[in-house]
Design an enzyme around this catalytic site. Structure first.
Site, PDB file in Angstrom:
ATOM      1  CE  LYS A   1      -4.344   1.126   0.020  1.00  0.00           C
ATOM      2  NZ  LYS A   1      -5.490   0.314  -0.467  1.00  0.00           N
TER       3      LYS A   1
ATOM      4  CG  ASP B   1      -7.375   3.040  -1.034  1.00  0.00           C
ATOM      5  OD1 ASP B   1      -7.796   1.882  -1.020  1.00  0.00           O
ATOM      6  OD2 ASP B   1      -7.505   3.808  -0.052  1.00  0.00           O
TER       7      ASP B   1
HETATM    8  P1  NDP Z   1     -13.022   7.441  -2.983  1.00  0.00           P
HETATM    9  O1  NDP Z   1     -11.983   8.459  -2.782  1.00  0.00           O
HETATM   10  O2  NDP Z   1     -13.574   7.242  -4.353  1.00  0.00           O
HETATM   11  O3  NDP Z   1     -14.260   7.706  -2.020  1.00  0.00           O
HETATM   12  C1  NDP Z   1     -14.107   7.762  -0.649  1.00  0.00           C
HETATM   13  C2  NDP Z   1     -15.442   8.014   0.004  1.00  0.00           C
HETATM   14  O4  NDP Z   1     -15.318   7.803   1.398  1.00  0.00           O
HETATM   15  C3  NDP Z   1     -15.914   9.453  -0.179  1.00  0.00           C
HETATM   16  O5  NDP Z   1     -17.313   9.488  -0.194  1.00  0.00           O
HETATM   17  C4  NDP Z   1     -15.342  10.126   1.069  1.00  0.00           C
HETATM   18  O6  NDP Z   1     -16.049  11.294   1.463  1.00  0.00           O
HETATM   19  C5  NDP Z   1     -15.514   9.046   2.100  1.00  0.00           C
HETATM   20  N1  NDP Z   1     -14.484   9.201   3.139  1.00  0.00           N
HETATM   21  C6  NDP Z   1     -13.147   9.131   2.955  1.00  0.00           C
HETATM   22  N2  NDP Z   1     -12.494   9.364   4.105  1.00  0.00           N
HETATM   23  C7  NDP Z   1     -13.439   9.595   5.011  1.00  0.00           C
HETATM   24  C8  NDP Z   1     -13.396   9.903   6.390  1.00  0.00           C
HETATM   25  N3  NDP Z   1     -12.230  10.018   7.053  1.00  0.00           N
HETATM   26  N4  NDP Z   1     -14.583  10.048   7.030  1.00  0.00           N
HETATM   27  C9  NDP Z   1     -15.761   9.932   6.351  1.00  0.00           C
HETATM   28  N5  NDP Z   1     -15.853   9.654   5.048  1.00  0.00           N
HETATM   29  C10 NDP Z   1     -14.712   9.488   4.388  1.00  0.00           C
HETATM   30  O7  NDP Z   1     -12.403   6.076  -2.419  1.00  0.00           O
HETATM   31  P2  NDP Z   1     -12.855   4.572  -2.705  1.00  0.00           P
HETATM   32  O8  NDP Z   1     -14.317   4.485  -2.921  1.00  0.00           O
HETATM   33  O9  NDP Z   1     -11.934   4.028  -3.717  1.00  0.00           O
HETATM   34  O10 NDP Z   1     -12.467   3.880  -1.322  1.00  0.00           O
HETATM   35  C11 NDP Z   1     -13.393   3.723  -0.257  1.00  0.00           C
HETATM   36  C12 NDP Z   1     -12.921   2.610   0.658  1.00  0.00           C
HETATM   37  O11 NDP Z   1     -12.853   1.383  -0.075  1.00  0.00           O
HETATM   38  C13 NDP Z   1     -11.540   2.787   1.282  1.00  0.00           C
HETATM   39  O12 NDP Z   1     -11.520   2.191   2.559  1.00  0.00           O
HETATM   40  C14 NDP Z   1     -10.638   1.980   0.346  1.00  0.00           C
HETATM   41  O13 NDP Z   1      -9.462   1.575   0.994  1.00  0.00           O
HETATM   42  C15 NDP Z   1     -11.554   0.810   0.047  1.00  0.00           C
HETATM   43  N6  NDP Z   1     -11.253   0.032  -1.147  1.00  0.00           N
HETATM   44  C16 NDP Z   1     -11.155   0.623  -2.368  1.00  0.00           C
HETATM   45  C17 NDP Z   1     -10.921  -0.137  -3.488  1.00  0.00           C
HETATM   46  C18 NDP Z   1     -10.877   0.444  -4.853  1.00  0.00           C
HETATM   47  O14 NDP Z   1     -10.726  -0.320  -5.808  1.00  0.00           O
HETATM   48  N7  NDP Z   1     -11.039   1.752  -5.032  1.00  0.00           N
HETATM   49  C19 NDP Z   1     -10.711  -1.589  -3.395  1.00  0.00           C
HETATM   50  C20 NDP Z   1     -10.914  -2.122  -2.064  1.00  0.00           C
HETATM   51  C21 NDP Z   1     -11.156  -1.317  -1.003  1.00  0.00           C
HETATM   52  P3  NDP Z   1     -15.394  12.738   1.250  1.00  0.00           P
HETATM   53  O15 NDP Z   1     -15.505  13.025  -0.212  1.00  0.00           O
HETATM   54  O16 NDP Z   1     -16.209  13.645   2.089  1.00  0.00           O
HETATM   55  O17 NDP Z   1     -13.977  12.639   1.719  1.00  0.00           O
HETATM   56  O1  2IT Z   2      -7.720  -1.801  -1.083  1.00  0.00           O
HETATM   57  C1  2IT Z   2      -7.656  -2.268  -2.224  1.00  0.00           C
HETATM   58  O2  2IT Z   2      -7.736  -3.478  -2.444  1.00  0.00           O
HETATM   59  C2  2IT Z   2      -7.497  -1.328  -3.342  1.00  0.00           C
HETATM   60  N1  2IT Z   2      -7.480  -0.121  -3.126  1.00  0.00           N
HETATM   61  C3  2IT Z   2      -7.290  -1.853  -4.742  1.00  0.00           C
HETATM   62  C4  2IT Z   2      -5.844  -2.197  -4.966  1.00  0.00           C
HETATM   63  C5  2IT Z   2      -5.479  -2.567  -6.371  1.00  0.00           C
HETATM   64  O3  2IT Z   2      -4.294  -2.837  -6.559  1.00  0.00           O
HETATM   65  O4  2IT Z   2      -6.329  -2.601  -7.268  1.00  0.00           O
END
Ligand code: NDP
Ligand code: 2IT
Length: 455
Positions: A132, A172
Site C-alpha cells: 500500500k 484507493d
Molecule cells: P473514494 O476516494 O472514491 O471515495 C471515498 C469516500 O469515502 C468518499 O465518499 C469520502 O467522502 C468518504 N471518506 C473518505 N475518508 C473519510 C473519512 N475520514 N470520514 C468519512 N468519510 C470518508 O475512495 P474509494 O471508494 O476508492 O475507497 C473507499 C474505501 O474502499 C476505502 O476504505 C478503500 O481503501 C476501500 N477500497 C477501495 C478499493 C478500490 O478499488 N477503489 C478496493 C478495495 C477497497 P469525502 O468526499 O467527504 O472525503
Molecule cells: O484496497 C484495495 O484493495 C485497493 N485499493 C485496490 C488495490 C489494487 O491494486 O487494485
C-alpha cells in the site's frame, strides 16, 4: 473460542512483541490483532508455524519507503507532502495494492492497509503480493493542474521502486482515473518505456481494463449474494444503506439496485442523504464523478430527500433503519455504538466495502447477534482481483470485453466466499467468515513462506 480471546501462547507472544515495537501505530495493531486472534485453530495444529517464525515474518513489512514530495501550487507557493510505499509481502507475486491520497494518511494507516492487502490478495487466488502507498496530500479543492504537478513529483521518486514484475500500485481513496493517468504519464516519461502493467486502474484508452471501475462495488455485491444465498436469503427487496459516495460506494449501489434491492442512503464525510424511494444514482455520479461536489447537492436533484449533517464523531447513516448495511468509506467508520443501533433496527447483514470500516468491538457485536458479516479482505477483494486481470491483459497485449471481465470477477468472488465458508466450517465456527477469510488466506501464505525458506 470468542474472537479477541487469545489462547495460543505463540500468538500471544507475537502480538505483544509487535505491539511494543509499533506502539504508536494503532490502526496497524488493530488490523494485526484482528487477524492473529482468529488463527488459533490453525496455529495450534502444528509447531511448524512457530519454528519457522511465520507470524513474526508476516507482521514485518519486507520494505518501507518514505519520501518527500515537493510541488508548487497555483499561487506559486511551495508545498511539501510526505509519500509512502509499504512493500509488505512479495510471497505470492509482485507487491500489489493501491495508493491513497488523504490528509489522514500516516505510517500506521499505510501499514494496516498493506497488511490487510496480503491476505486479501491471497484470497483472490491470483499471483499478487501485498502493498500500500500514498500521501497525506489532500486532493479536495485542488485544481487539475495542482493534482497533476503533485502526481508527477510523487512518481519522480516512486518510479525507482516499482515495475510490472516488482510492485504495481493502483487507486484507493483520493486516487482515481485522473490521478492514475498523471502517474502513468510521468512513469512512462522517466523510463522511456511503455510498461502498461506498472499501474492498474488505467483508463481504457491506454491499457485499462473494462469493469475495473465497477469491480470493487460489484464484487462486494457478488460476495453478499453468495453469503445471503448460503443462509437462504437474497438481496431482492432489501433496503440498503451505503456509507461513502466514492468509487466503491457508487458501484456497490448500482449492483445492489440491479439485484432488486433499494438503496435509501449514502454519505460523504460531511453527512448523509436519505431518499426513501431509492437513491437516483445518476445524480450521485454527476455530483461525485463529474463535479467533485458534496453529497448535500443531491437535494438539488430531489428536494424531497433528506440531508442529515454529521455533527459528532459518528456517521448519521447508521441510525437509519436498514436490512443491509455496506460501509464503503473508510476505516473505523462503524463503531460499537453504531452496531448496536443497526442490530436494534433489525439489520440482517453487513458487508465491508471499505478496508477495516468496522471497529473490532462492532464486528464482535455483529457476530454475537448472528448478523451475517462479510469482512473487508474477502468482500472488497474484487477491485484488486480485477487489477490482476488488468495486468494479465497488459501482459498478453489483449483486451477482454466487459462481460468477460465481469464473469471472471463473479467467479472469483464466488470462490472467495466458498473458501471463507470452508475454512470456517473446518475450524468448527460455521458462519464466522471473519475467521474463515483469515484462516484461508493464512494457509496459502504460510505454505509459500515455508517453501521459500528464510527470506
Ligand atoms: P473514494 O476516494 O472514491 O471515495 C471515498 C469516500 O469515502 C468518499 O465518499 C469520502 O467522502 C468518504 N471518506 C473518505 N475518508 C473519510 C473519512 N475520514 N470520514 C468519512 N468519510 C470518508 O475512495 P474509494 O471508494 O476508492 O475507497 C473507499 C474505501 O474502499 C476505502 O476504505 C478503500 O481503501 C476501500 N477500497 C477501495 C478499493 C478500490 O478499488 N477503489 C478496493 C478495495 C477497497 P469525502 O468526499 O467527504 O472525503
Ligand atoms: O484496497 C484495495 O484493495 C485497493 N485499493 C485496490 C488495490 C489494487 O491494486 O487494485
Amino acid at each position: 473460542m470468542k474472537k479477541g480471546e487469545v489462547m495460543n501462547s505463540y500468538i500471544e507472544r507475537v502480538i505483544k512483541e509487535v505491539e511494543s515495537r509499533n506502539n504508536n501505530q494503532p490502526e496497524f495493531i488493530q488490523a494485526l490483532k484482528e487477524v492473529l486472534t482468529t488463527l488459533e485453530p490453525i496455529i495450534s495444529s502444528s509447531d511448524k508455524y512457530e519454528k519457522n517464525a511465520i507470524l513474526e515474518r508476516m507482521t514485518e513489512p519486507e520494505r518501507i519507503i518514505m519520501f518527500r514530495v515537493p510541488w508548487v501550487d497555483d499561487n506559486g507557493k511551495i508545498q511539501i507532502n510526505r509519500g509512502y510505499r509499504v512493500q509488505f509481502s512479495s510471497l505470492i507475486g509482485p507487491y500489489k495494492g493501491g495508493l491513497r491520497f488523504h490528509p489522514s494518511v500516516n505510517l500506521s494507516v499505510m501499514k494496516f492497509l498493506g497488511f490487510e492487502q496480503i491476505f486479501k490478495n491471497a484470497l483472490t487466488g491470483l499471483p499478487i503480493g501485498g502493498a500500500k502507498g500514498g500521501s497525506d496530500f489532500d486532493p479536495k479543492g485542488k485544481s487539475d493542474n495542482e493534482v497533476m504537478r503533485f502526481c508527477q513529483s510523487f512518481m519522480t521518486e516512486l518510479y525507482r521502486h516499482i515495475g510490472h514484475d516488482v510492485d504495481v500500485p493502483a487507486g484507493d481513496i483520493g486516487v482515481g482515473g485522473r490521478e492514475v493517468g498523471y502517474l502513468f504519464g510521468q512513469y512512462k516519461r522517466i523510463k522511456n518505456a511503455y510498461e502498461g502493467g506498472v499501474l492498474t486502474g488505467k483508463a481504457i484508452s491506454y491499457g485499462g481494463s473494462l469493469a475495473r471501475t465497477e469491480a470493487t462495488g460489484y464484487g462486494l455485491l457478488f460476495y453478499m449474494r453468495e453469503m445471503l444465498k448460503e443462509h437462504g436469503n437474497s438481496m431482492n427487496g432489501k433496503t440498503v444503506t451505503i456509507s461513502g459516495s466514492g468509487n466503491v460506494a457508487i458501484y456497490a449501489a448500482q449492483k445492489a439496485t440491479a439485484m432488486g434491492a433499494k438503496v435509501v442512503a449514502m454519505s460523504d464525510s460531511n453527512g448523509c442523504i436519505y431518499d426513501e424511494n431509492g437513491i437516483n444514482l445518476d445524480c450521485i455520479k454527476e455530483i461525485k464523478e463529474i463535479k467533485r461536489g458534496r453529497i448535500k447537492e443531491y437535494l438539488e436533484c430531489n428536494p424531497n430527500a433528506k440531508y442529515i449533517e454529521k455533527t459528532g464523531a459518528n456517521s448519521p447513516i447508521w441510525n437509519i433503519k436498514t436490512d443491509i448495511a455496506l460501509p464503503c468509506a473508510t476505516q473505523n467508520e462503524l463503531t460499537l455504538e453504531d452496531a448496536k443501533i443497526l442490530v436494534a433496527n433489525g439489520v440482517i447483514a453487513v458487508g465491508e466495502g471499505a478496508n477495516m470500516p468496522s471497529t473490532t468491538e462492532a464486528i464482535d457485536y455483529f457476530l454475537e447477534h448472528k448478523v451475517l458479516f462479510a469482512p473487508a479482505k474477502a468482500a472488497n477483494a474484487g477491485g484488486v482481483a480485477t487489477s490482476a486481470i488488468e495486468m494479465t491483459q497488459n501482459s498478453i497485449r489483449y483486451y477482454y470485453t466487459f462481460e468477460e471481465v465481469e464473469q471472471k470477477l463473479d467467479t472469483i468472488m464466488t470462490n472467495i466466499f466458498k473458501a471463507c465458508k470452508q475454512a470456517a466450517d473446518e475450524a468448527g465456527i460455521s458462519g464466522n467468515y471473519v475467521a474463515g477469510a483469515n484462516i484461508a488466506a493464512f494457509k496459502k501464505l504460510s505454505e509459500a513462506m515455508i517453501a521459500q525458506g528464510l527470506v
